[in-house]
Design a protein around this motif. Structure first.
Motif, PDB file in Angstrom:
ATOM      1  N   GLY A  41     -11.834  14.879  -2.739  1.00 46.68           N
ATOM      2  CA  GLY A  41     -12.513  13.890  -1.904  1.00 46.68           C
ATOM      3  C   GLY A  41     -13.635  14.409  -1.028  1.00 46.68           C
ATOM      4  N   TRP A  42     -14.027  15.662  -1.219  1.00 47.63           N
ATOM      5  CA  TRP A  42     -15.167  16.189  -0.442  1.00 47.63           C
ATOM      6  C   TRP A  42     -16.441  15.459  -0.868  1.00 47.63           C
ATOM      7  CZ3 TRP A  42     -15.766  21.681   1.661  1.00 47.63           C
ATOM      8  CH2 TRP A  42     -14.536  22.201   2.099  1.00 47.63           C
ATOM      9  N   GLY A  43     -17.413  15.404   0.039  1.00 49.41           N
ATOM     10  CA  GLY A  43     -18.714  14.822  -0.285  1.00 49.41           C
ATOM     11  C   GLY A  43     -19.716  15.923  -0.590  1.00 49.41           C
ATOM     12  N   TRP A  44     -20.867  15.514  -1.171  1.00 51.50           N
ATOM     13  CA  TRP A  44     -21.906  16.498  -1.510  1.00 51.50           C
ATOM     14  C   TRP A  44     -22.382  17.297  -0.290  1.00 51.50           C
ATOM     15  CZ3 TRP A  44     -21.987  17.645  -6.307  1.00 51.50           C
ATOM     16  CH2 TRP A  44     -21.807  16.676  -7.298  1.00 51.50           C
ATOM     17  N   PRO A  45     -22.567  16.638   0.899  1.00 47.65           N
ATOM     18  CA  PRO A  45     -23.075  17.411   2.044  1.00 47.65           C
ATOM     19  C   PRO A  45     -22.132  18.541   2.453  1.00 47.65           C
ATOM     20  CG  PRO A  45     -23.263  15.059   2.462  1.00 47.65           C
ATOM     21  CD  PRO A  45     -22.446  15.199   1.238  1.00 47.65           C
ATOM     22  N   THR A  54     -28.711  23.495  -0.712  1.00 46.20           N
ATOM     23  CA  THR A  54     -29.064  22.121  -0.371  1.00 46.20           C
ATOM     24  C   THR A  54     -28.197  21.136  -1.157  1.00 46.20           C
ATOM     25  OG1 THR A  54     -30.711  21.909  -2.114  1.00 46.20           O
ATOM     26  CG2 THR A  54     -31.478  22.782   0.012  1.00 46.20           C
ATOM     27  N   ARG A  55     -28.106  19.915  -0.618  1.00 41.05           N
ATOM     28  CA  ARG A  55     -27.368  18.866  -1.331  1.00 41.05           C
ATOM     29  C   ARG A  55     -27.976  18.600  -2.702  1.00 41.05           C
ATOM     30  NH1 ARG A  55     -27.696  14.036   2.683  1.00 41.05           N
ATOM     31  NH2 ARG A  55     -29.363  15.319   3.499  1.00 41.05           N
ATOM     32  N   GLN A  56     -29.327  18.613  -2.721  1.00 44.97           N
ATOM     33  CA  GLN A  56     -30.013  18.363  -3.989  1.00 44.97           C
ATOM     34  C   GLN A  56     -29.630  19.405  -5.035  1.00 44.97           C
ATOM     35  OE1 GLN A  56     -31.440  18.387  -1.014  1.00 44.97           O
ATOM     36  NE2 GLN A  56     -32.411  16.386  -0.737  1.00 44.97           N
ATOM     37  N   HIS A  59     -25.987  18.920  -6.212  1.00 45.92           N
ATOM     38  CA  HIS A  59     -25.891  17.687  -6.990  1.00 45.92           C
ATOM     39  C   HIS A  59     -26.478  17.893  -8.382  1.00 45.92           C
ATOM     40  CE1 HIS A  59     -26.878  13.520  -8.194  1.00 45.92           C
ATOM     41  NE2 HIS A  59     -25.798  13.220  -7.502  1.00 45.92           N
ATOM     42  N   LYS A  60     -27.659  18.516  -8.415  1.00 50.82           N
ATOM     43  CA  LYS A  60     -28.342  18.742  -9.688  1.00 50.82           C
ATOM     44  C   LYS A  60     -27.497  19.627 -10.611  1.00 50.82           C
ATOM     45  CE  LYS A  60     -32.676  20.503 -11.607  1.00 50.82           C
ATOM     46  NZ  LYS A  60     -33.856  21.313 -11.359  1.00 50.82           N
TER      47      LYS A  60
END
Lengths: 77, 160
Positions: A41-45, A54-56, A59-60
């Protein structure tokens, strides 16, 4: 293993191969750890901050694989 | 596409599958070697098999090289027991630096496109003096120069 016990490769070929192997191991651990975190349940940030990227970037690198794995991802914030 | 084009395409795709399974972001030379060893009916495959270096033996040698290289800096692979991450079957890692170099060397070993055969690609992979492939072969006790001689011998007498 304590740092003082770690051997230091004398042969440059061994030292360079160790770098390549460590990168590969780090990639494998990152794949497993990011998947583990997102399933928990962790988020990208949070994942990005924990990895120091970075989040980007995170995510990528991982989103497509995790979506294919059926992991429910939290929306990017 | 010619037969060799189909073969190269097959090797690159199989290499990408090996890279994906390993969790590698790029297809490297050792992934191409695994692919070459997996495709039967070529002189390259016959030379590798005759040397006792089939696909599984190569995989084992690569795993040993990985462990050996980590051990050199005091890292034990056995210490990491993380769950195996999911691999996206649609992911196709692109050729990395070592794979591109192996392909270039393989192409350069042939006398033009018409002469290019699977054994030339194997020569391209085997001709690297440094990196994962020569280290894995050396750890497995395989004579790389002798293997390259046998590949070149087959090129002189076998058409594919």
């Amino acid at each position: 293993m304590p740092a003082q016990d770690a051997p230091v490769p004398q042969d440059p070929a061994d030292a360079l191969a160790a770098v390549a192997a460590l990168r590969r191991l780090a990639d494998q651990i990152e794949d497993a750890a990011v998947e583990q975190a997102m399933r928990a349940g962790w988020g990208w940030p949070e994942v990005a901050e924990a990895l120091g990227v970075t989040r980007q970037a995170v995510h990528k690198k991982h989103a497509k694989r995790l979506i294919a794995a059926g992991v429910t991802l939290r929306r990017r914030q | 596409m010619s037969t060799i084009d189909h073969y190269i395409n097959d090797i690159v795709l199989r290499g990408a599958a090996e890279a994906r399974e390993e969790g590698s972001a790029a297809t490297e030379a050792h992934h191409l070697l695994l692919a070459i060893a997996a495709v039967e009916g070529t002189a390259a495959h016959r030379v590798l098999t005759a040397a006792g270096f089939g696909r599984q033996a190569i995989r084992d040698a690569l795993d040993r090289e990985f462990e050996h290289s980590l051990n050199a800096v005091g890292v034990s692979l056995a210490a990491y027991d993380l769950p195996k991450p999911f691999r996206d079957p649609t992911d196709h890692p692109k050729p990395g630096a070592s794979a591109r170099l192996a392909l270039e060397r393989g192409f350069a070993a042939a006398k033009g496109k018409k002469d290019l055969r699977p054994a030339h690609l194997l020569l391209g992979v085997l001709s690297a003096d440094v990196g994962t492939v020569p280290r894995a072969l050396a750890l497995a006790g395989l004579d790389r120069a002798g293997l390259m001689d046998r590949v070149e011998e087959t090129l002189a007498r076998e058409s594919w």
